[in-house]
Design an enzyme around this catalytic site. Structure first.
Site, PDB file in Angstrom:
ATOM      1  N   HIS A   1     -39.101  67.909  18.780  1.00 32.01           N
ATOM      2  CA  HIS A   1     -40.519  67.307  18.745  1.00 32.01           C
ATOM      3  C   HIS A   1     -40.861  67.310  20.424  1.00 32.01           C
ATOM      4  CE1 HIS A   1     -38.670  64.734  15.562  1.00 32.01           C
ATOM      5  NE2 HIS A   1     -39.780  64.947  14.944  1.00 32.01           N
TER       6      HIS A   1
ATOM      7  N   LYS B   1     -40.120  74.534  11.193  1.00 33.36           N
ATOM      8  CA  LYS B   1     -39.007  74.155  10.357  1.00 33.36           C
ATOM      9  C   LYS B   1     -39.629  73.970   8.989  1.00 33.36           C
ATOM     10  CE  LYS B   1     -36.157  70.640  11.019  1.00 33.36           C
ATOM     11  NZ  LYS B   1     -36.185  69.915   9.378  1.00 33.36           N
TER      12      LYS B   1
ATOM     13  N   GLN C   1     -44.996  72.915   4.744  1.00 29.28           N
ATOM     14  CA  GLN C   1     -45.888  71.671   5.305  1.00 29.28           C
ATOM     15  C   GLN C   1     -47.061  72.185   6.229  1.00 29.28           C
ATOM     16  OE1 GLN C   1     -44.613  67.563   6.995  1.00 29.28           O
ATOM     17  NE2 GLN C   1     -44.564  68.711   8.666  1.00 29.28           N
TER      18      GLN C   1
HETATM   19  O1  PAF Z   1     -43.452  66.519   9.879  1.00 27.24           O
HETATM   20  C1  PAF Z   1     -43.399  65.238   9.848  1.00 27.24           C
HETATM   21  O2  PAF Z   1     -42.566  64.826  10.674  1.00 27.24           O
HETATM   22  C2  PAF Z   1     -44.081  64.579   8.791  1.00 27.24           C
HETATM   23  O3  PAF Z   1     -44.164  65.232   7.407  1.00 27.24           O
HETATM   24  C3  PAF Z   1     -45.665  64.327   9.476  1.00 27.24           C
HETATM   25  C4  PAF Z   1     -46.507  65.721   9.590  1.00 27.24           C
HETATM   26  C5  PAF Z   1     -45.316  63.595  10.704  1.00 27.24           C
HETATM   27  C6  PAF Z   1     -46.331  63.414   8.394  1.00 27.24           C
HETATM   28  O4  PAF Z   1     -45.885  61.972   7.975  1.00 27.24           O
END
Ligand code: PAF
Length: 282
Positions: A37, A149, A153
């Protein structure tokens, strides 16, 4: 660094940044922040003048038997970590701030969630799109950053941005790894000491397959099934391990030069689900 829980407050603050001509970079997270992050936040600084981070464990993307209740929640530690990164605003809404009890609408995904995590986690990507769509509408970012990762998504959100004409630049940030290759994930916290030792085996299998594919193997099915057996022998339970088209996210049998692929795997080690992938352009 300012931390807000309500949509009204965060909109007001972002409005001030925007009227000051600032380019807003956005890093949506579910908290339990790790180096992966932090790398998103660092990258966000390169692409914007002010960075907004959201922390929200989104109930809509957890299945009924998944870990919503037990998902790690470490807000104080997270805020400390973010503070060190020069973040301007943090949005930490409560569940009720984002979701009404009544829901009349949902986003439907065609084919992009047929395979990979979409196949094993029904409703997951619809839940992700729902919350990301809301967050984009609230934060109105110029640029949003997501990790490689969760590549499926990234691809599905990018499609949403394109098809719904959202004015957001999408940036994918490479996977952060531990020294032994394990992809960093908030869920790694669930691994026992013994499982943590075995866990990098997934990445090792991926790099082995990658090498063969880059070396000219264009029908990798047999080799992949061999790697699955090896992982099973080590104690992994395989969810999927395969080559997928980067664009369609469908599995691919025969690889072709000039195409982009995702070599991706998801495995269980005890109660922990691990995912990892490598992008391959031939
Ligand atoms: O990747 C994540 O942590 C989650 O899927 C996100 C994009 C914050 C959506 O809740």
């Amino acid at each position: 660094m300012k931390v807000y829980r309500t949509i009204e407050e965060i909109r007001f603050e972002i409005g001030k940044l925007k009227s000051a001509g600032k380019k807003v970079g956005f890093v949506p997270t579910m908290g339990a922040l790790h180096e992966g992050h932090i790398s998103l936040i660092r990258k966000a600084h390169e692409h914007s003048d002010a960075v907004v981070v959201s922390i929200f464990v989104n109930p809509e993307q957890f299945g009924p038997n998944e870990d919503y209740e037990t998902y790690p929640r470490e807000l104080d530690e997270d805020l400390e970590k973010i503070k060190e990164q020069g973040v301007s605003l943090v949005f930490t809404p409560d569940r009720t701030e984002l979701y009404d009890s009544e829901k009349y609408l949902k986003i439907v995904i065609n084919s992009l969630n047929d395979h990979m995590c979409g196949a094993s986690r029904p409703g997951f990507f619809e839940g992700v799109l729902l919350v990301v769509n809301k967050l984009f509408n609230i934060v109105q970012p110029d640029v949003a950053l997501f990790g490689q990762k969760d590549i499926q998504q990234f691809q599905i959100i990018s499609r949403m941005v394109e098809e719904f004409n959202q004015n957001v630049e999408m940036v994918m940030v490479p996977i952060s790894r531990a020294n032994d290759g394990l992809a960093l994930s908030s869920r790694n916290a669930y691994l026992s000491e013994q499982e943590r030792k075995i866990a990098p085996g997934l990445y090792r299998s991926l790099t082995y397959i990658e090498k063969q594919v880059r070396g000219g193997v264009d029908t990798p099915a047999l080799m992949i099934s061999h790697q699955k057996s090896e992982l099973e022998a080590k104690g992994f339970k395989i969810d999927y391990l395969n080559m997928f088209s980067l664009k369609t996210l469908q599995p691919v049998e025969t690889l072709a030069k000039g195409e982009q692929y995702i070599l991706a795997g998801a495995v269980w080690l005890g109660k922990t689900r691990l995912i990892d992938n490598i992008l391959i352009e031939l």
